[in-house]
Design a protein around this motif. Structure first.
Motif, PDB file in Angstrom:
ATOM      1  N   ILE A  48      68.680 112.015 190.212  1.00  0.00           N
ATOM      2  CA  ILE A  48      68.324 111.010 191.223  1.00  0.00           C
ATOM      3  C   ILE A  48      68.708 111.521 192.603  1.00  0.00           C
ATOM      4  O   ILE A  48      67.945 111.403 193.571  1.00  0.00           O
ATOM      5  CB  ILE A  48      69.027 109.664 190.933  1.00  0.00           C
ATOM      6  N   GLY A  49      69.895 112.120 192.705  1.00  0.00           N
ATOM      7  CA  GLY A  49      70.318 112.691 193.978  1.00  0.00           C
ATOM      8  C   GLY A  49      69.408 113.805 194.438  1.00  0.00           C
ATOM      9  O   GLY A  49      69.104 113.925 195.628  1.00  0.00           O
ATOM     10  N   THR A  50      68.934 114.615 193.477  1.00  0.00           N
ATOM     11  CA  THR A  50      68.034 115.719 193.823  1.00  0.00           C
ATOM     12  C   THR A  50      66.682 115.200 194.322  1.00  0.00           C
ATOM     13  O   THR A  50      66.102 115.762 195.265  1.00  0.00           O
ATOM     14  CB  THR A  50      67.828 116.646 192.610  1.00  0.00           C
ATOM     15  N   LEU A  51      66.166 114.143 193.701  1.00  0.00           N
ATOM     16  CA  LEU A  51      64.921 113.531 194.193  1.00  0.00           C
ATOM     17  C   LEU A  51      65.068 113.123 195.652  1.00  0.00           C
ATOM     18  O   LEU A  51      64.191 113.389 196.480  1.00  0.00           O
ATOM     19  CB  LEU A  51      64.554 112.303 193.352  1.00  0.00           C
ATOM     20  N   SER A  53      67.261 114.258 197.795  1.00  0.00           N
ATOM     21  CA  SER A  53      67.503 115.427 198.638  1.00  0.00           C
ATOM     22  C   SER A  53      66.216 116.194 198.909  1.00  0.00           C
ATOM     23  O   SER A  53      65.999 116.696 200.017  1.00  0.00           O
ATOM     24  CB  SER A  53      68.544 116.346 197.985  1.00  0.00           C
ATOM     25  N   ILE A  54      65.353 116.312 197.897  1.00  0.00           N
ATOM     26  CA  ILE A  54      64.052 116.963 198.097  1.00  0.00           C
ATOM     27  C   ILE A  54      63.224 116.166 199.098  1.00  0.00           C
ATOM     28  O   ILE A  54      62.595 116.720 200.003  1.00  0.00           O
ATOM     29  CB  ILE A  54      63.297 117.087 196.761  1.00  0.00           C
ATOM     30  N   ASN A  55      63.235 114.853 198.925  1.00  0.00           N
ATOM     31  CA  ASN A  55      62.555 113.982 199.888  1.00  0.00           C
ATOM     32  C   ASN A  55      63.133 114.189 201.278  1.00  0.00           C
ATOM     33  O   ASN A  55      62.399 114.280 202.273  1.00  0.00           O
ATOM     34  CB  ASN A  55      62.716 112.527 199.446  1.00  0.00           C
ATOM     35  N   GLY A  56      64.465 114.282 201.366  1.00  0.00           N
ATOM     36  CA  GLY A  56      65.109 114.492 202.657  1.00  0.00           C
ATOM     37  C   GLY A  56      64.762 115.825 203.275  1.00  0.00           C
ATOM     38  O   GLY A  56      64.640 115.940 204.502  1.00  0.00           O
ATOM     39  N   LEU A  57      64.598 116.861 202.437  1.00  0.00           N
ATOM     40  CA  LEU A  57      64.220 118.185 202.935  1.00  0.00           C
ATOM     41  C   LEU A  57      62.855 118.131 203.613  1.00  0.00           C
ATOM     42  O   LEU A  57      62.677 118.615 204.741  1.00  0.00           O
ATOM     43  CB  LEU A  57      64.195 119.181 201.776  1.00  0.00           C
ATOM     44  N   ILE A  58      61.881 117.529 202.923  1.00  0.00           N
ATOM     45  CA  ILE A  58      60.541 117.402 203.493  1.00  0.00           C
ATOM     46  C   ILE A  58      60.569 116.511 204.726  1.00  0.00           C
ATOM     47  O   ILE A  58      59.919 116.792 205.740  1.00  0.00           O
ATOM     48  CB  ILE A  58      59.564 116.826 202.443  1.00  0.00           C
ATOM     49  N   THR A  59      61.353 115.440 204.651  1.00  0.00           N
ATOM     50  CA  THR A  59      61.485 114.532 205.787  1.00  0.00           C
ATOM     51  C   THR A  59      61.994 115.265 207.015  1.00  0.00           C
ATOM     52  O   THR A  59      61.468 115.110 208.119  1.00  0.00           O
ATOM     53  CB  THR A  59      62.458 113.385 205.428  1.00  0.00           C
ATOM     54  N   THR A  60      63.039 116.076 206.815  1.00  0.00           N
ATOM     55  CA  THR A  60      63.659 116.770 207.941  1.00  0.00           C
ATOM     56  C   THR A  60      62.679 117.698 208.632  1.00  0.00           C
ATOM     57  O   THR A  60      62.521 117.669 209.855  1.00  0.00           O
ATOM     58  CB  THR A  60      64.890 117.572 207.450  1.00  0.00           C
ATOM     59  N   PHE A  61      61.986 118.532 207.865  1.00  0.00           N
ATOM     60  CA  PHE A  61      61.033 119.453 208.473  1.00  0.00           C
ATOM     61  C   PHE A  61      59.783 118.711 208.959  1.00  0.00           C
ATOM     62  O   PHE A  61      59.120 119.142 209.901  1.00  0.00           O
ATOM     63  CB  PHE A  61      60.676 120.572 207.488  1.00  0.00           C
ATOM     64  N   GLY A  62      59.492 117.580 208.316  1.00  0.00           N
ATOM     65  CA  GLY A  62      58.389 116.746 208.793  1.00  0.00           C
ATOM     66  C   GLY A  62      58.660 116.177 210.170  1.00  0.00           C
ATOM     67  O   GLY A  62      57.776 116.138 211.035  1.00  0.00           O
ATOM     68  N   PHE A  63      59.905 115.756 210.403  1.00  0.00           N
ATOM     69  CA  PHE A  63      60.276 115.278 211.728  1.00  0.00           C
ATOM     70  C   PHE A  63      60.157 116.402 212.758  1.00  0.00           C
ATOM     71  O   PHE A  63      59.767 116.171 213.904  1.00  0.00           O
ATOM     72  CB  PHE A  63      61.717 114.751 211.713  1.00  0.00           C
ATOM     73  N   GLY A  64      60.516 117.626 212.342  1.00  0.00           N
ATOM     74  CA  GLY A  64      60.375 118.757 213.250  1.00  0.00           C
ATOM     75  C   GLY A  64      58.927 118.970 213.644  1.00  0.00           C
ATOM     76  O   GLY A  64      58.609 119.197 214.818  1.00  0.00           O
ATOM     77  N   ALA A  65      58.021 118.879 212.668  1.00  0.00           N
ATOM     78  CA  ALA A  65      56.592 119.024 212.960  1.00  0.00           C
ATOM     79  C   ALA A  65      56.083 117.867 213.812  1.00  0.00           C
ATOM     80  O   ALA A  65      55.187 118.036 214.654  1.00  0.00           O
ATOM     81  CB  ALA A  65      55.807 119.103 211.647  1.00  0.00           C
ATOM     82  N   ALA A  66      56.670 116.684 213.609  1.00  0.00           N
ATOM     83  CA  ALA A  66      56.222 115.491 214.332  1.00  0.00           C
ATOM     84  C   ALA A  66      56.472 115.582 215.829  1.00  0.00           C
ATOM     85  O   ALA A  66      55.857 114.856 216.612  1.00  0.00           O
ATOM     86  CB  ALA A  66      56.896 114.247 213.764  1.00  0.00           C
ATOM     87  N   SER A 367      72.265 114.716 196.855  1.00  0.00           N
ATOM     88  CA  SER A 367      72.445 115.660 195.760  1.00  0.00           C
ATOM     89  C   SER A 367      73.911 116.050 195.617  1.00  0.00           C
ATOM     90  O   SER A 367      74.439 116.141 194.496  1.00  0.00           O
ATOM     91  CB  SER A 367      71.594 116.908 196.008  1.00  0.00           C
ATOM     92  N   ILE A 368      74.582 116.253 196.753  1.00  0.00           N
ATOM     93  CA  ILE A 368      76.002 116.607 196.720  1.00  0.00           C
ATOM     94  C   ILE A 368      76.838 115.461 196.159  1.00  0.00           C
ATOM     95  O   ILE A 368      77.683 115.657 195.275  1.00  0.00           O
ATOM     96  CB  ILE A 368      76.494 116.986 198.130  1.00  0.00           C
ATOM     97  N   TYR A 369      76.583 114.251 196.664  1.00  0.00           N
ATOM     98  CA  TYR A 369      77.334 113.092 196.181  1.00  0.00           C
ATOM     99  C   TYR A 369      77.093 112.853 194.685  1.00  0.00           C
ATOM    100  O   TYR A 369      78.019 112.558 193.926  1.00  0.00           O
ATOM    101  CB  TYR A 369      76.941 111.836 196.972  1.00  0.00           C
ATOM    102  N   GLY A 370      75.824 112.974 194.265  1.00  0.00           N
ATOM    103  CA  GLY A 370      75.513 112.810 192.845  1.00  0.00           C
ATOM    104  C   GLY A 370      76.202 113.853 191.995  1.00  0.00           C
ATOM    105  O   GLY A 370      76.725 113.566 190.910  1.00  0.00           O
ATOM    106  N   GLY A 371      76.228 115.105 192.488  1.00  0.00           N
ATOM    107  CA  GLY A 371      76.900 116.185 191.777  1.00  0.00           C
ATOM    108  C   GLY A 371      78.399 115.959 191.680  1.00  0.00           C
ATOM    109  O   GLY A 371      79.021 116.278 190.659  1.00  0.00           O
TER     110      GLY A 371
END
Length: 418
Positions: A48-51, A53-66, A367-371
């Protein structure tokens, strides 16, 4: 402002709030259905944490593109499209109930539809509705409105789940319901929002440089301040499993608590943050500084309480009080943008850049907190999470203090020049 202009302003605000309060129900399904995701989807804490975090990864670079397109698109096009696409992804998830690998793809796409396409445009639209003296309240009551919409939408979703027997099929029905709601609001938004007037030059005719926001050190400080707030907010999710594991709270009650913690507190924390920032402290930055201090001290004390012997309702009240402070921060953590004399023409790019940094913890912290919880089960794992939140509060306090001095110095210089 005429009555007609005032009506148009608040009508637009309501439409924006409806979308903001509904679009994140699907990507943040774990906020209320954390246990159900484990039981019916077979997901571990780490998965669940990885889901997220992956969403957050895309979000972060998506904001950069935005940064490069937010000021070039109209909210009438971007906001409805992102709402509808999010709903379609939810329907696919409900009808096909995919496995973990396909869920990873869906959460990647949520990063595009909910964040890159939606959030910076929403923030720009909210900021444009008022002057600098209103920013705390505009952003604060955005969270309140989101909290109200969240609570209504999610309460109905939880009712559907329990009414139809708390089974895997009732869980699917709740997901379908969330999907239909967000699609319906997307359609309503398209017909109710007005087109923005897109400008490619300043009022003096000079061509706009949408990267100018990147050259403002104060904006970077606001962005990393938001980073600290969001890092603490990520930890707020784990109050739910904490109460379940340590206080032995029943699964259904955990979901009810999740609604209050994730959504109801927005209605309380939002106006507290907005009003305190604008009326009491006269500065969003100053309010953030002292609220970081209060949160850090509260969490530090909370860590060392004898939780195993404390009544469950005391634990609930304490976590909700801390959550209220965190939501009061989250409501206004972009409001300091109104204190740094940012040109309106590049406000969308600035919001995208601040979001790029501010929401970056979502890329890795879940992901870190879940781990941590999977590798250090029980009280020790939760104490490590709470300690991390205290550290981020200390970082935020330091950044807010420095930023506040810069803003005060700038105001003093402007007064002397005037």
């Amino acid at each position: 402002m005429t009555k007609e202009q005032n009506f148009k302003k608040w009508f637009t605000y309501v439409i924006l709030v409806l979308g903001a309060g509904s679009i994140y129900k699907l990507p943040f399904l774990k906020s209320v259905f954390y246990g159900q995701m484990q039981e019916f989807m077979g997901l571990s804490h780490t998965e669940i944490g990885t889901l997220m975090s992956i969403n957050g990864l895309i979000t972060t670079f998506g904001f950069g593109a935005a940064v490069y397109f937010t000021d070039k698109v109209s909210k009438k096009k971007s906001l409805p499209l992102s709402l509808i696409l999010t709903g379609v992804l939810g329907l696919y998830m409900a009808f096909f109930f995919p496995g973990y690998k396909q869920l990873m793809v869906i959460w990647v796409l949520f990063g595009f539809t909910c964040d890159m396409m939606y959030w910076p445009v929403l923030l720009k639209s909210i900021k444009s509705l008022g002057d600098d003296s209103e920013q705390g309240r505009l952003f604060g009551f955005l969270e309140t409105g989101r909290g109200l919409v969240d609570t209504i939408v999610v309460s109905i979703g939880l009712f559907i789940f329990t009414y139809f027997g708390s089974t895997i099929n009732s869980f699917k029905s709740s997901i379908i319901y969330f999907s239909v709601v967000v699609i319906a609001i997307g359609i309503i938004s398209y017909f109710c929002l007005e087109d923005d007037k897109i400008s490619t030059s300043k009022k003096n005719g000079e061509k706009l440089d949408y990267r100018a926001a990147l050259k403002m050190p104060e904006l970077w400080m606001i962005a990393f301040n938001a980073f600290s707030v969001y890092s603490i907010y990520c930890g707020l999710t784990y109050f739910m499993p904490f109460l379940k594991d340590i206080y032995k709270m029943p699964l259904t009650l955990v979901s009810v608590y999740g609604i209050i913690n994730a959504y109801g507190l927005k209605m309380l924390g939002g106006p507290i943050g907005g009003i305190m920032a604008d009326k009491k402290f006269k500065s969003p930055t100053k309010y953030l500084k002292y609220s970081f201090l209060a949160i850090g001290i509260s969490l530090l004390g909370f860590m060392f309480l004898p939780h195993e012997s404390i009544n469950i309702y005391v634990g609930i009240i304490l976590t909700l009080l801390i959550g209220t402070m965190i939501f009061s921060q989250r409501a206004i953590f972009f409001a300091p943008v109104g204190e740094i004399n940012l040109p309106e023409e590049i406000s969308g790019s600035a919001m995208a850049m601040a979001s790029f940094v501010g929401y970056a913890p979502g890329m890795f912290l879940y992901s870190i907190y879940g781990g941590i919880l999977d590798n250090f089960p029980g009280m020790i794992g939760y104490k490590l999470i709470f300690l991390s939140m205290v550290i981020f509060a200390g970082i935020g306090f330091t950044l807010s203090s420095i930023l506040m001095k810069k803003i005060q110095k700038k105001k003093a210089e402007d007064t002397v020049i005037a």
